[in-house]
Design a protein around this motif. Structure first.
Motif, PDB file in Angstrom:
ATOM      1  N   LEU A  80      40.396  45.480  36.234  1.00 32.78           N
ATOM      2  CA  LEU A  80      40.306  45.060  37.633  1.00 32.78           C
ATOM      3  C   LEU A  80      41.466  45.588  38.468  1.00 32.78           C
ATOM      4  O   LEU A  80      41.308  45.833  39.663  1.00 32.78           O
ATOM      5  CB  LEU A  80      40.255  43.533  37.725  1.00 32.78           C
ATOM      6  CG  LEU A  80      39.040  42.854  37.075  1.00 32.78           C
ATOM      7  CD1 LEU A  80      39.045  41.360  37.374  1.00 32.78           C
ATOM      8  CD2 LEU A  80      37.743  43.471  37.556  1.00 32.78           C
ATOM      9  N   SER A  81      42.601  45.771  37.844  1.00 29.72           N
ATOM     10  CA  SER A  81      43.737  46.341  38.584  1.00 29.72           C
ATOM     11  C   SER A  81      43.500  47.807  38.914  1.00 29.72           C
ATOM     12  O   SER A  81      44.025  48.329  39.894  1.00 29.72           O
ATOM     13  CB  SER A  81      45.028  46.185  37.777  1.00 29.72           C
ATOM     14  OG  SER A  81      44.947  46.936  36.566  1.00 29.72           O
ATOM     15  N   THR A 135      37.678  50.395  27.915  1.00 32.41           N
ATOM     16  CA  THR A 135      37.256  49.036  28.264  1.00 32.41           C
ATOM     17  C   THR A 135      35.843  48.761  27.779  1.00 32.41           C
ATOM     18  O   THR A 135      35.561  47.694  27.204  1.00 32.41           O
ATOM     19  CB  THR A 135      37.334  48.833  29.794  1.00 32.41           C
ATOM     20  OG1 THR A 135      38.674  49.066  30.245  1.00 32.41           O
ATOM     21  CG2 THR A 135      36.911  47.415  30.164  1.00 32.41           C
ATOM     22  N   SER A 171      49.798  41.149  29.429  1.00 30.74           N
ATOM     23  CA  SER A 171      50.228  40.663  30.746  1.00 30.74           C
ATOM     24  C   SER A 171      50.522  39.178  30.656  1.00 30.74           C
ATOM     25  O   SER A 171      49.820  38.455  29.936  1.00 30.74           O
ATOM     26  CB  SER A 171      49.138  40.910  31.793  1.00 30.74           C
ATOM     27  OG  SER A 171      48.797  42.278  31.847  1.00 30.74           O
ATOM     28  N   ASP A 210      40.764  38.967  28.141  1.00 29.40           N
ATOM     29  CA  ASP A 210      41.400  38.754  29.447  1.00 29.40           C
ATOM     30  C   ASP A 210      42.338  39.899  29.791  1.00 29.40           C
ATOM     31  O   ASP A 210      42.451  40.308  30.958  1.00 29.40           O
ATOM     32  CB  ASP A 210      42.172  37.434  29.450  1.00 29.40           C
ATOM     33  CG  ASP A 210      41.253  36.225  29.410  1.00 29.40           C
ATOM     34  OD1 ASP A 210      40.100  36.356  29.871  1.00 29.40           O
ATOM     35  OD2 ASP A 210      41.678  35.157  28.914  1.00 29.40           O
ATOM     36  N   GLN A 211      43.033  40.424  28.788  1.00 24.58           N
ATOM     37  CA  GLN A 211      43.955  41.539  29.029  1.00 24.58           C
ATOM     38  C   GLN A 211      43.194  42.784  29.469  1.00 24.58           C
ATOM     39  O   GLN A 211      43.609  43.480  30.396  1.00 24.58           O
ATOM     40  CB  GLN A 211      44.753  41.819  27.766  1.00 24.58           C
ATOM     41  CG  GLN A 211      45.707  40.697  27.381  1.00 24.58           C
ATOM     42  CD  GLN A 211      46.366  40.949  26.042  1.00 24.58           C
ATOM     43  OE1 GLN A 211      46.416  42.079  25.556  1.00 24.58           O
ATOM     44  NE2 GLN A 211      46.882  39.888  25.431  1.00 24.58           N
ATOM     45  N   LYS A 261      40.290  42.774  30.907  1.00 25.51           N
ATOM     46  CA  LYS A 261      39.755  42.472  32.233  1.00 25.51           C
ATOM     47  C   LYS A 261      40.810  42.707  33.312  1.00 25.51           C
ATOM     48  O   LYS A 261      40.533  43.331  34.346  1.00 25.51           O
ATOM     49  CB  LYS A 261      39.274  41.018  32.282  1.00 25.51           C
ATOM     50  CG  LYS A 261      38.745  40.604  33.652  1.00 25.51           C
ATOM     51  CD  LYS A 261      38.244  39.162  33.618  1.00 25.51           C
ATOM     52  CE  LYS A 261      37.702  38.756  34.991  1.00 25.51           C
ATOM     53  NZ  LYS A 261      37.179  37.355  34.983  1.00 25.51           N
ATOM     54  N   GLN A 262      42.013  42.235  33.063  1.00 29.83           N
ATOM     55  CA  GLN A 262      43.080  42.403  34.054  1.00 29.83           C
ATOM     56  C   GLN A 262      43.424  43.876  34.251  1.00 29.83           C
ATOM     57  O   GLN A 262      43.631  44.329  35.380  1.00 29.83           O
ATOM     58  CB  GLN A 262      44.320  41.614  33.620  1.00 29.83           C
ATOM     59  CG  GLN A 262      45.422  41.595  34.682  1.00 29.83           C
ATOM     60  CD  GLN A 262      46.418  40.482  34.432  1.00 29.83           C
ATOM     61  OE1 GLN A 262      46.064  39.456  33.833  1.00 29.83           O
ATOM     62  NE2 GLN A 262      47.645  40.652  34.885  1.00 29.83           N
ATOM     63  N   THR A 295      47.790  35.880  30.394  1.00 37.01           N
ATOM     64  CA  THR A 295      46.504  36.194  29.767  1.00 37.01           C
ATOM     65  C   THR A 295      46.498  35.638  28.356  1.00 37.01           C
ATOM     66  O   THR A 295      47.425  35.860  27.586  1.00 37.01           O
ATOM     67  CB  THR A 295      46.255  37.706  29.734  1.00 37.01           C
ATOM     68  OG1 THR A 295      47.367  38.348  29.089  1.00 37.01           O
ATOM     69  CG2 THR A 295      46.113  38.259  31.149  1.00 37.01           C
ATOM     70  N   TRP A 325      32.419  45.811  35.570  1.00 38.91           N
ATOM     71  CA  TRP A 325      32.889  44.578  34.947  1.00 38.91           C
ATOM     72  C   TRP A 325      32.071  43.378  35.402  1.00 38.91           C
ATOM     73  O   TRP A 325      31.675  42.533  34.587  1.00 38.91           O
ATOM     74  CB  TRP A 325      34.370  44.334  35.239  1.00 38.91           C
ATOM     75  CG  TRP A 325      34.885  43.181  34.434  1.00 38.91           C
ATOM     76  CD1 TRP A 325      34.855  41.851  34.766  1.00 38.91           C
ATOM     77  CD2 TRP A 325      35.437  43.244  33.121  1.00 38.91           C
ATOM     78  NE1 TRP A 325      35.366  41.084  33.759  1.00 38.91           N
ATOM     79  CE2 TRP A 325      35.737  41.919  32.734  1.00 38.91           C
ATOM     80  CE3 TRP A 325      35.726  44.284  32.244  1.00 38.91           C
ATOM     81  CZ2 TRP A 325      36.296  41.610  31.506  1.00 38.91           C
ATOM     82  CZ3 TRP A 325      36.296  43.979  31.012  1.00 38.91           C
ATOM     83  CH2 TRP A 325      36.576  42.657  30.655  1.00 38.91           C
TER      84      TRP A 325
END
Length: 394
Positions: free
Chosen positions: A340-341, A256, A325, A333-334, A336-337, A328, A175
């Motif tokens: 990253l989680s 992703t 989420s 952004d969703q 990405k979150q 976001t 990412w």
């Protein structure tokens, strides 16, 4: 198909104009015109071809001057074309290996120093013309992304193709690599397009319209995408390692990457230098970008198989949206979150403050001269300090 197709025309050998001696211009029938027959024309063409071949060989011993892609689609039999591929990506992600396999060179891949250049040629069937692929490679990962601006100019942007390589075996870097490089590419392309609009508004508009044309007017996601107006290909390298990951991890990574590629108008292709079918598929895709060869349009979307998806052929409805989420604002952004989680990102190692002291770039002769100059500078500095002290005492 890419929106930067060059406009090709057809040319033919024109018969030479008849010329007369100056003294006979008033009475041209007194002498025969100085013309060339078909055999002389053939001999001259052969001699020019031999000279071009000799110049190709000279001064490029470290490059393979020509190679042929089988089954090439020739758009113009008589006119050469030049296109550029700019390969960027994470450190040690296999960028050089991809270039070597694309150019069909049997060489050992070496670490790339900053920005490097090579080229390849493809001979056209039944023609003496050759198409040229200019290949730039950016080393150093995202740390040297500011060097993107060097080869990206108004002169080449209309024939430019970006290739971003991410390391599938290291999802903790994917990412960060994509986010940084896509932002750098967008910023540079935006600036160059602004300059191009001043020089040639039509060319700039055609470039943007061509990239948008890959998405049909009735494409469900067309209005929500943020397409970068140059052709981009995202290559996921080291699939031979990635294929052994847990299925759920592969699913998150694959979905992703599909969304990021889809959102920015990019192709997506998984690659491994150890799997010949993936080598040939990737080579075919890159060959299409620069040489307009036939393009394999058979996509692969199963996350348990190597992904292959062309720009404009994917849709959010095909791979699903991430769980929403709170906080976001966009689907990017969703994703990405979610990513990253699952895969916290590692910071890329910074470059040394003084790269000249990096042992990787040792050069015995240069380092010896440099050390000598440093000693001279130090002696000069101390001598100046002594003079200043003596003056102060006086």
């Amino acid at each position: 198909s890419s929106g930067i197709n060059a406009e090709y025309g057809y040319s033919s050998i024109k018969p030479p104009e008849m010329s007369f001696d100056e003294e006979d211009q008033d009475a041209p029938m007194k002498s025969l015109p100085q013309t060339k027959d078909i055999w002389k024309l053939c001999i001259q063409a052969t001699e020019r071809a031999s000279q071009n071949h000799a110049s190709d060989q000279a001064g490029a011993s470290f490059l393979r001057p020509s190679f042929v892609f089988p089954g090439a689609v020739i758009e113009n039999q008589n006119k050469s074309s030049e296109r550029t591929i700019f390969v960027v990506g994470a450190k040690s992600s296999g960028k050089t290996g991809i270039i070597l396999r694309f150019l069909d060179r049997d060489e050992q891949a070496k670490a790339t120093t900053a920005l490097e250049y090579t080229f390849g040629r493809r001979s056209r069937n039944d023609s003496m013309s050759k198409d040229v692929a200019h290949v730039y490679e950016l080393g150093g990962g995202v740390a040297l992304s500011n060097l993107i601006e060097i080869p990206v100019t108004t002169d080449c942007v209309q024939s430019l193709n970006f290739v971003i390589v991410v390391d599938l075996s290291r999802p903790e870097t994917i990412w960060t690599t994509l986010e940084c490089l896509l932002a750098a590419i967008r910023q540079r392309v935006k600036k160059v397009l602004h300059e191009l609009k001043v020089e040639s508004p039509t060319a700039a508009n055609n470039l943007v319209a061509g990239c948008l044309a890959r998405y049909d007017a009735d494409h469900p996601d067309r209005d929500s995408l943020d397409i970068i107006p140059v052709p981009i290909t995202i290559i996921g390298s080291k699939y031979d390692v990635f294929q052994n990951f847990d299925s759920e991890k592969k699913k998150i990574i694959s979905r992703t990457l599909r969304y990021v590629a889809h959102h920015h108008g990019a192709h997506l292709c998984f690659f491994s230098s150890k799997i010949e079918t993936l080598v040939m598929r990737t080579r075919g895709l890159l060959g299409h970008l620069v040489f307009r060869t036939q393009l394999n349009k058979t996509t692969t979307t199963d996350h348990n198989k190597p992904i292959y998806m062309l720009a404009g052929m994917d849709a959010v409805s095909q791979f699903g949206a991430p769980p929403s989420s709170p906080g976001t604002r966009s689907m990017l952004d969703q994703w990405k979150q979610l990513y990253l989680s699952s895969f916290p990102q590692e910071a890329e190692a910074a470059l040394p403050e003084d790269p000249t002291r990096d042992k990787k770039y040792n050069e015995a002769i240069v380092d010896s001269v440099r050390a000598h100059k440093h000693e001279e500078l130090e002696r000069f500095r101390k001598a100046q300090e002594r003079k200043l002290k003596q003056k102060s005492l006086q």
